[in-house]
Design a protein around this motif. Sequence first.
Motif, PDB file in Angstrom:
ATOM      1  N   VAL A 104       8.544   0.373  15.450  1.00  0.00           N
ATOM      2  CA  VAL A 104       7.738   0.168  14.240  1.00  0.00           C
ATOM      3  C   VAL A 104       6.273   0.543  14.461  1.00  0.00           C
ATOM      4  CG1 VAL A 104       9.241  -1.652  13.334  1.00  0.00           C
ATOM      5  CG2 VAL A 104       7.273  -2.260  14.785  1.00  0.00           C
ATOM      6  N   LYS A 105       5.945   1.017  15.670  1.00  0.00           N
ATOM      7  CA  LYS A 105       4.553   1.352  15.980  1.00  0.00           C
ATOM      8  C   LYS A 105       4.021   2.407  15.010  1.00  0.00           C
ATOM      9  CE  LYS A 105       1.480   2.868  19.683  1.00  0.00           C
ATOM     10  NZ  LYS A 105       1.360   3.277  21.106  1.00  0.00           N
ATOM     11  N   GLY A 106       2.843   2.163  14.482  1.00  0.00           N
ATOM     12  CA  GLY A 106       2.221   3.093  13.544  1.00  0.00           C
ATOM     13  C   GLY A 106       2.527   2.800  12.086  1.00  0.00           C
ATOM     14  N   THR A 107       3.499   1.937  11.825  1.00  0.00           N
ATOM     15  CA  THR A 107       3.770   1.522  10.439  1.00  0.00           C
ATOM     16  C   THR A 107       2.558   0.767   9.909  1.00  0.00           C
ATOM     17  OG1 THR A 107       6.141   1.335  10.905  1.00  0.00           O
ATOM     18  CG2 THR A 107       5.307   0.201   8.952  1.00  0.00           C
ATOM     19  N   ALA A 108       2.163   1.067   8.682  1.00  0.00           N
ATOM     20  CA  ALA A 108       0.961   0.444   8.132  1.00  0.00           C
ATOM     21  C   ALA A 108       1.154   0.145   6.654  1.00  0.00           C
ATOM     22  CB  ALA A 108      -0.252   1.352   8.333  1.00  0.00           C
ATOM     23  N   ASP A 118      -0.944  -5.417 -11.841  1.00  0.00           N
ATOM     24  CA  ASP A 118      -0.203  -5.352 -10.583  1.00  0.00           C
ATOM     25  C   ASP A 118      -1.108  -4.934  -9.429  1.00  0.00           C
ATOM     26  OD1 ASP A 118       2.186  -5.967 -11.880  1.00  0.00           O
ATOM     27  OD2 ASP A 118       2.602  -3.858 -12.335  1.00  0.00           O
ATOM     28  N   ASP A 119      -0.834  -5.494  -8.253  1.00  0.00           N
ATOM     29  CA  ASP A 119      -1.502  -5.026  -7.043  1.00  0.00           C
ATOM     30  C   ASP A 119      -0.983  -3.626  -6.704  1.00  0.00           C
ATOM     31  OD1 ASP A 119      -2.758  -7.467  -6.886  1.00  0.00           O
ATOM     32  OD2 ASP A 119      -1.440  -8.261  -5.329  1.00  0.00           O
ATOM     33  N   ASP A 120      -1.807  -2.857  -6.005  1.00  0.00           N
ATOM     34  CA  ASP A 120      -1.381  -1.554  -5.499  1.00  0.00           C
ATOM     35  C   ASP A 120      -1.068  -1.701  -4.013  1.00  0.00           C
ATOM     36  OD1 ASP A 120      -1.740   0.040  -7.880  1.00  0.00           O
ATOM     37  OD2 ASP A 120      -3.894  -0.213  -7.592  1.00  0.00           O
ATOM     38  N   GLN A 121       0.116  -1.243  -3.608  1.00  0.00           N
ATOM     39  CA  GLN A 121       0.524  -1.323  -2.206  1.00  0.00           C
ATOM     40  C   GLN A 121       1.208  -0.028  -1.799  1.00  0.00           C
ATOM     41  OE1 GLN A 121       2.841  -5.101  -2.372  1.00  0.00           O
ATOM     42  NE2 GLN A 121       1.397  -5.869  -0.831  1.00  0.00           N
ATOM     43  N   TRP A 122       0.849   0.438  -0.581  1.00  0.00           N
ATOM     44  CA  TRP A 122       1.449   1.647  -0.017  1.00  0.00           C
ATOM     45  C   TRP A 122       1.880   1.353   1.415  1.00  0.00           C
ATOM     46  CZ3 TRP A 122      -3.198   1.414  -2.569  1.00  0.00           C
ATOM     47  CH2 TRP A 122      -3.305   2.109  -3.797  1.00  0.00           C
ATOM     48  N   LEU A 123       3.028   1.888   1.787  1.00  0.00           N
ATOM     49  CA  LEU A 123       3.569   1.701   3.135  1.00  0.00           C
ATOM     50  C   LEU A 123       3.687   3.067   3.805  1.00  0.00           C
ATOM     51  CD1 LEU A 123       4.849  -0.452   5.088  1.00  0.00           C
ATOM     52  CD2 LEU A 123       7.065   0.243   4.135  1.00  0.00           C
ATOM     53  N   LYS A 129       6.731  10.307   8.402  1.00  0.00           N
ATOM     54  CA  LYS A 129       5.400  10.871   8.180  1.00  0.00           C
ATOM     55  C   LYS A 129       5.062  10.965   6.688  1.00  0.00           C
ATOM     56  CE  LYS A 129       5.287  13.479  12.501  1.00  0.00           C
ATOM     57  NZ  LYS A 129       5.084  14.806  13.145  1.00  0.00           N
ATOM     58  N   ARG A 130       5.367   9.892   5.997  1.00  0.00           N
ATOM     59  CA  ARG A 130       5.091   9.878   4.559  1.00  0.00           C
ATOM     60  C   ARG A 130       4.615   8.490   4.124  1.00  0.00           C
ATOM     61  NH1 ARG A 130       9.683   7.868   1.533  1.00  0.00           N
ATOM     62  NH2 ARG A 130       8.767   8.816  -0.327  1.00  0.00           N
ATOM     63  N   VAL A 131       3.863   8.504   3.022  1.00  0.00           N
ATOM     64  CA  VAL A 131       3.356   7.272   2.419  1.00  0.00           C
ATOM     65  C   VAL A 131       4.248   6.923   1.232  1.00  0.00           C
ATOM     66  CG1 VAL A 131       1.424   6.182   1.224  1.00  0.00           C
ATOM     67  CG2 VAL A 131       0.993   7.702   3.163  1.00  0.00           C
ATOM     68  N   LYS A 274      -2.486   7.035   7.331  1.00  0.00           N
ATOM     69  CA  LYS A 274      -1.995   8.021   8.305  1.00  0.00           C
ATOM     70  C   LYS A 274      -2.829   8.068   9.567  1.00  0.00           C
ATOM     71  CE  LYS A 274      -0.047  11.043   4.749  1.00  0.00           C
ATOM     72  NZ  LYS A 274      -0.035  12.412   4.170  1.00  0.00           N
ATOM     73  N   ARG A 275      -4.123   7.739   9.436  1.00  0.00           N
ATOM     74  CA  ARG A 275      -4.958   7.802  10.625  1.00  0.00           C
ATOM     75  C   ARG A 275      -5.135   6.437  11.309  1.00  0.00           C
ATOM     76  NH1 ARG A 275      -9.025   8.478   6.428  1.00  0.00           N
ATOM     77  NH2 ARG A 275     -10.383   6.632   6.344  1.00  0.00           N
ATOM     78  N   ALA A 276      -4.404   5.431  10.811  1.00  0.00           N
ATOM     79  CA  ALA A 276      -4.484   4.092  11.401  1.00  0.00           C
ATOM     80  C   ALA A 276      -4.020   4.145  12.849  1.00  0.00           C
ATOM     81  CB  ALA A 276      -3.649   3.104  10.600  1.00  0.00           C
ATOM     82  N   ARG A 277      -4.852   3.647  13.752  1.00  0.00           N
ATOM     83  CA  ARG A 277      -4.506   3.645  15.177  1.00  0.00           C
ATOM     84  C   ARG A 277      -4.770   2.258  15.763  1.00  0.00           C
ATOM     85  NH1 ARG A 277      -2.583   7.644  13.741  1.00  0.00           N
ATOM     86  NH2 ARG A 277      -2.736   9.764  14.547  1.00  0.00           N
TER      87      ARG A 277
END
Length: 277
Positions: A104-108, A118-123, A129-131, A274-277
């Motif tokens: 699951v590493k890198g999942t954000a 409504d709240d906005d949420q993206w996974l 390699k997609r949002v 995508k750039r979350a590290r």
Amino acid sequence: MMNRNNCRQRRRAKKLYLVAALLPVFFCLPCFTCLAADTDDMGYRIAREADRRASGFGDFTAEMEMILRNRQGRESHRRIRIRAMETENDGDKSLTIFDSPADVKGTALLTHSHKSGDDDQWLYLPALKRVKRISSRNKSGAFMGSEFSYEDLGSLEIEKYTYKYLGEDSLNGHDCFMLERYPKDKKNSGYSRIVSWLDQDEYRLWKEEYYDKRKRLLKTLTLGDYQRYLKTIWRVRFMHMVNHQTGKETDLIWSNFFFRTRLSSKDFNKNSLKRAR
């Protein structure tokens, strides 16, 4: 003639008796209405004060260990980083980043909470390699196999609920307010109502009970090990969620809080996933 008069007097006396008996009922009806209004107003005022005391942190970063426990007690552990930022006249923004295990590493998860709508949420799923946008219809779904839903992970915006004050209770040595909140978004919320215990000294949340759409007890959240930051901001360091219907549990253990780290809006847009590290 006497009998006729006696009958009239008895009928008149009976009418007077009925009026006298009903008068207290009519006088009490407005009182019950006022009582309901008072409990609703007090519930909202308590929630508003708790929200006020939790506000003013600006932004923060933290680390978290998530422990998943199945019905048989088998555990799996995940390491997570959190970033959050207050926004003016709207809900908070947060970014949740998984560092381990490897699968699951890198999942954000990026959440933009809103005071209305409504709240906005993206996974972000690194394997694909997609949002992926989280639909409001799916916000009651479990987040990454935990007993916390996507709905639970947004900031608690008081405008999205109606409230009722239930009274006082003692919990773990704390004198607490008890209040009930009802989601305004009845269609997409996974809950019919949520019962909360907040201490009367600092308005910290110590326990919540979540009831499903059929009004059955679904989950219980208990919280503990609060620590104060910036003189006035309390943050919980231990959260335990148990699902009574599945027997599964999730612990969240928070650490390494840092406040006012100069995060900005660019740290909470879809590119940041995508750039979350």
